[in-house]
Structures are given as C-alpha cells and as structure tokens.
Design an enzyme around this catalytic site. Structure first.
Site, PDB file in Angstrom:
ATOM      1  N   PRO A 263      42.982  42.568  41.980  1.00 53.17           N
ATOM      2  CA  PRO A 263      42.820  42.832  39.741  1.00 53.17           C
ATOM      3  C   PRO A 263      41.356  42.617  39.869  1.00 53.17           C
ATOM      4  O   PRO A 263      40.690  42.011  40.037  1.00 53.17           O
ATOM      5  CB  PRO A 263      44.122  42.296  39.709  1.00 53.17           C
ATOM      6  CG  PRO A 263      43.830  40.147  40.416  1.00 53.17           C
ATOM      7  CD  PRO A 263      43.542  41.492  42.095  1.00 53.17           C
ATOM      8  N   ASN A 264      41.031  43.799  39.138  1.00 53.75           N
ATOM      9  CA  ASN A 264      39.335  44.255  38.676  1.00 53.75           C
ATOM     10  C   ASN A 264      38.856  44.362  39.205  1.00 53.75           C
ATOM     11  O   ASN A 264      37.422  44.835  39.336  1.00 53.75           O
ATOM     12  CB  ASN A 264      39.146  43.282  37.576  1.00 53.75           C
ATOM     13  CG  ASN A 264      40.540  41.910  37.020  1.00 53.75           C
ATOM     14  OD1 ASN A 264      40.712  43.552  35.491  1.00 53.75           O
ATOM     15  ND2 ASN A 264      41.222  41.230  36.452  1.00 53.75           N
TER      16      ASN A 264
ATOM     17  N   ARG B 250      31.750  45.782  35.960  1.00 54.14           N
ATOM     18  CA  ARG B 250      32.315  44.137  35.034  1.00 54.14           C
ATOM     19  C   ARG B 250      31.484  43.413  35.147  1.00 54.14           C
ATOM     20  O   ARG B 250      30.701  42.799  36.431  1.00 54.14           O
ATOM     21  CB  ARG B 250      33.676  43.763  35.940  1.00 54.14           C
ATOM     22  CG  ARG B 250      34.073  42.859  35.757  1.00 54.14           C
ATOM     23  CD  ARG B 250      35.279  42.520  36.956  1.00 54.14           C
ATOM     24  NE  ARG B 250      35.508  41.348  37.164  1.00 54.14           N
ATOM     25  CZ  ARG B 250      36.186  40.817  37.649  1.00 54.14           C
ATOM     26  NH1 ARG B 250      35.987  41.444  38.953  1.00 54.14           N
ATOM     27  NH2 ARG B 250      37.180  39.704  37.500  1.00 54.14           N
TER      28      ARG B 250
ATOM     29  N   TYR C  16      29.087  39.990  38.869  1.00 53.55           N
ATOM     30  CA  TYR C  16      29.209  41.295  40.249  1.00 53.55           C
ATOM     31  C   TYR C  16      28.148  41.538  40.859  1.00 53.55           C
ATOM     32  O   TYR C  16      28.007  42.534  41.851  1.00 53.55           O
ATOM     33  CB  TYR C  16      30.902  41.151  40.011  1.00 53.55           C
ATOM     34  CG  TYR C  16      31.576  39.748  39.326  1.00 53.55           C
ATOM     35  CD1 TYR C  16      32.408  39.167  40.749  1.00 53.55           C
ATOM     36  CD2 TYR C  16      32.478  40.189  38.447  1.00 53.55           C
ATOM     37  CE1 TYR C  16      33.272  38.387  39.911  1.00 53.55           C
ATOM     38  CE2 TYR C  16      33.383  39.167  38.424  1.00 53.55           C
ATOM     39  CZ  TYR C  16      33.426  38.287  39.628  1.00 53.55           C
ATOM     40  OH  TYR C  16      34.175  37.354  38.935  1.00 53.55           O
TER      41      TYR C  16
ATOM     42  N   ASN D 210      39.160  40.095  49.288  1.00 53.97           N
ATOM     43  CA  ASN D 210      39.245  39.512  48.524  1.00 53.97           C
ATOM     44  C   ASN D 210      40.152  39.309  47.286  1.00 53.97           C
ATOM     45  O   ASN D 210      40.102  40.652  46.450  1.00 53.97           O
ATOM     46  CB  ASN D 210      37.852  40.661  46.854  1.00 53.97           C
ATOM     47  CG  ASN D 210      37.224  39.276  46.844  1.00 53.97           C
ATOM     48  OD1 ASN D 210      38.251  38.878  45.988  1.00 53.97           O
ATOM     49  ND2 ASN D 210      35.846  40.118  45.818  1.00 53.97           N
TER      50      ASN D 210
ATOM     51  N   ALA E 239      41.312  37.052  41.390  1.00 53.81           N
ATOM     52  CA  ALA E 239      42.028  35.838  40.456  1.00 53.81           C
ATOM     53  C   ALA E 239      43.521  35.592  41.063  1.00 53.81           C
ATOM     54  O   ALA E 239      43.823  34.205  40.580  1.00 53.81           O
ATOM     55  CB  ALA E 239      42.331  36.528  38.870  1.00 53.81           C
TER      56      ALA E 239
ATOM     57  N   GLU F  33      38.600  35.532  53.724  1.00 51.66           N
ATOM     58  CA  GLU F  33      38.675  35.599  52.149  1.00 51.66           C
ATOM     59  C   GLU F  33      37.222  35.573  52.109  1.00 51.66           C
ATOM     60  O   GLU F  33      35.960  35.224  52.490  1.00 51.66           O
ATOM     61  CB  GLU F  33      38.907  34.202  52.310  1.00 51.66           C
ATOM     62  CG  GLU F  33      39.545  34.213  50.059  1.00 51.66           C
ATOM     63  CD  GLU F  33      39.619  32.704  49.704  1.00 51.66           C
ATOM     64  OE1 GLU F  33      40.297  31.927  50.960  1.00 51.66           O
ATOM     65  OE2 GLU F  33      39.708  32.407  48.559  1.00 51.66           O
TER      66      GLU F  33
ATOM     67  N   HIS G   6      34.386  36.443  48.701  1.00 49.11           N
ATOM     68  CA  HIS G   6      34.252  35.904  46.886  1.00 49.11           C
ATOM     69  C   HIS G   6      32.888  36.711  46.885  1.00 49.11           C
ATOM     70  O   HIS G   6      32.263  36.482  47.528  1.00 49.11           O
ATOM     71  CB  HIS G   6      34.780  34.766  46.376  1.00 49.11           C
ATOM     72  CG  HIS G   6      35.854  34.471  46.189  1.00 49.11           C
ATOM     73  ND1 HIS G   6      37.372  35.562  45.940  1.00 49.11           N
ATOM     74  CD2 HIS G   6      36.550  33.684  46.941  1.00 49.11           C
ATOM     75  CE1 HIS G   6      38.294  34.645  46.410  1.00 49.11           C
ATOM     76  NE2 HIS G   6      37.661  33.988  46.862  1.00 49.11           N
TER      77      HIS G   6
ATOM     78  N   ARG H  70      31.217  28.236  39.257  1.00 46.36           N
ATOM     79  CA  ARG H  70      31.891  28.700  38.520  1.00 46.36           C
ATOM     80  C   ARG H  70      32.756  27.806  37.950  1.00 46.36           C
ATOM     81  O   ARG H  70      33.802  26.559  37.650  1.00 46.36           O
ATOM     82  CB  ARG H  70      32.755  29.923  38.484  1.00 46.36           C
ATOM     83  CG  ARG H  70      31.339  31.115  39.371  1.00 46.36           C
ATOM     84  CD  ARG H  70      31.574  32.456  39.796  1.00 46.36           C
ATOM     85  NE  ARG H  70      32.413  32.744  37.989  1.00 46.36           N
ATOM     86  CZ  ARG H  70      33.147  34.497  38.037  1.00 46.36           C
ATOM     87  NH1 ARG H  70      33.363  34.579  39.538  1.00 46.36           N
ATOM     88  NH2 ARG H  70      33.155  34.318  37.488  1.00 46.36           N
TER      89      ARG H  70
HETATM   90  C1  DQA Z   1      36.201  37.367  43.061  1.00 41.96           C
HETATM   91  C2  DQA Z   1      35.896  35.847  41.921  1.00 41.96           C
HETATM   92  C3  DQA Z   1      37.135  35.301  41.776  1.00 41.96           C
HETATM   93  O1  DQA Z   1      37.437  34.081  40.222  1.00 41.96           O
HETATM   94  C4  DQA Z   1      37.855  36.509  40.068  1.00 41.96           C
HETATM   95  O2  DQA Z   1      38.733  36.328  39.682  1.00 41.96           O
HETATM   96  C5  DQA Z   1      37.431  37.906  41.058  1.00 41.96           C
HETATM   97  C6  DQA Z   1      36.130  37.990  41.864  1.00 41.96           C
HETATM   98  C7  DQA Z   1      34.750  37.271  43.357  1.00 41.96           C
HETATM   99  O3  DQA Z   1      35.019  38.231  44.293  1.00 41.96           O
HETATM  100  O4  DQA Z   1      34.197  36.518  42.916  1.00 41.96           O
HETATM  101  O5  DQA Z   1      37.902  38.804  40.503  1.00 41.96           O
HETATM  102  O6  DQA Z   1      37.327  37.401  43.696  1.00 41.96           O
END
Ligand code: DQA
Length: 149
Positions: A10-11, A18, A23, A74, A77, A98, A100, A107
């Site tokens: 998501p997002n 964003r 990011y 990735n 959240a 995984e 990020h 964080r």
């Molecule tokens: C994320 C880190 C997560 O905590 C966050 O909710 C994201 C992006 C990252 O790529 O740094 O949406 O996965």
C-alpha cells in the site's frame, strides 16, 4: 530462465510524491524500469505489481507457488501488521527477499517489527530504490553456477 515476482504494498503507488524526504523522488514506474533493466542484465524475467488491497496481495503470493523462483516484496505498512501476508508467504514456499526503501530501524518503533522478516531469506532496508536492484541481483547470483558456495 528464472522468473521473479516483485510485489509492492500500500501507498507505494504514491512513490515520488509521498514524503520524498523519506522515500526519494523516483516514482514506482522508475522502480519498475530499474527492476526490468536489472533483470535483463541477468536474463531473469520479472513480474512487477503494486496493490493497496491486502487480499489481492495474498492472491498474488498464492499464485507464485510452484511458478516463480523468488519473490521480492516491499510490503509497505503491511510489514508491521499482517499475519495474513506472513502466512501466505509461508504457504507459497518460494524464497523471499524483503525490501524497504527507508531504513525502518531508525524510524518509529512500530516500524521495527516485521512479520515478513520472520519468513524472509534476507532483508534490505535503507538502500533507497537500489534495494530492489540488489535483491534481484542476489537471486540472479544464486542462480549462477559456481564452483564453490
Ligand atoms: C516502507 C516502510 C514502511 O514502514 C512504510 O509503511 C512504507 C514503505 C519502505 O519502503 O521504506 O509504506 O516499506
């Protein structure tokens, strides 16, 4: 030729717009282009997906079973919340890396917990979008015949 599934939660469709201070300025389309370019170098095929819907993500993970050689994910959240994605990744029986973009460990404390890390072969955090490239390179490295391990 091996096939990798690159999944984004998501997002991540908002990448570039964003929180660019966290990011960066690259869009998800830029990340996809980077992944495809990297995959081409190693004769790897990739499928690249993003969703804001947890059930859709779970379906893609299930469909990976017996079909792809690795998953780069990735989970956004869902990393910190989803037992269902954790369970789906176990059910898929496919090696998982995984990724990020940000270094989640520097964080908020709620980002320090990952349900996905429990089932991942490796975790990359804080490398920016280069993390995706490193994950693909690692799968390609594993696929390359070597004289010694
Ligand atoms: C994320 C880190 C997560 O905590 C966050 O909710 C994201 C992006 C990252 O790529 O740094 O949406 O996965």
């Amino acid at each position: 030729m091996s096939t990798l599934l690159v999944l984004n939660g998501p997002n991540l469709n908002m990448l570039g717009k964003r929180q660019p201070e966290v990011y960066g300025h690259e869009s998800l389309a830029d990340v996809e282009a980077l992944c495809r370019q990297t995959a081409n170098q190693f004769d790897v095929e990739i499928e690249f997906q993003q969703t804001n819907h947890e059930g859709q993500m779970i379906d893609w993970i299930h469909q990976a079973r017996g079909r792809v050689n690795g998953i780069v994910i990735n989970p956004g959240a869902w990393t910190h919340t989803s037992v269902a994605i954790h369970d789906a990744l176990i059910a898929a029986e496919v090696p998982v890396i995984e990724v990020h973009i940000s270094n989640v460990h520097r964080r908020e404390t709620f980002r320090h917990q990952s349900y996905v890390s429990l089932v991942a072969k490796a975790v990359l955090a804080g490398f920016g979008t280069h993390g995706y490239q490193l994950a693909i390179q690692h799968f390609a490295f594993l696929d390359t015949p070597r004289t010694s391990q």
